[in-house]
Design a protein around this motif. Structure first.
Motif: not given
Length: 79
Positions: A4, A6, A25, A45
């Motif tokens: 991910y 972020v 997530d 995210i």
């Protein structure tokens, strides 16, 4: 494990992107939290496809059993 991006910072100030590995997530936010600086907030995210070259900026989030374990990972599950 998925990867991910972020984005952290503030809407009116500087922003930066952290890459983390996480199963979900929601847990990506947990993985990013130790990498954040004072007064930073999570702005977004986004799931990133794993092309085999992804690298995370920090370790994956700890599991609930690891957080509750008094001495070593897995001890909470044995209790």
């Amino acid at each position: 494990m998925r990867f991910y991006e972020v984005v952290v910072g503030s809407d009116s100030g500087p922003q930066r992107t952290l890459r983390v590995a996480s199963p979900t997530d929601a847990q990506a936010a947990d993985a990013a939290a130790p990498l954040m600086r004072a007064h930073e907030a999570i702005l977004s995210i986004r799931d990133v496809p794993d092309d085999g070259l992804q690298q995370a900026d920090g370790p994956p989030p700890r599991t609930q059993a690891e957080e509750l374990a008094p001495g070593s990972p897995g001890m909470a599950a044995k209790s």
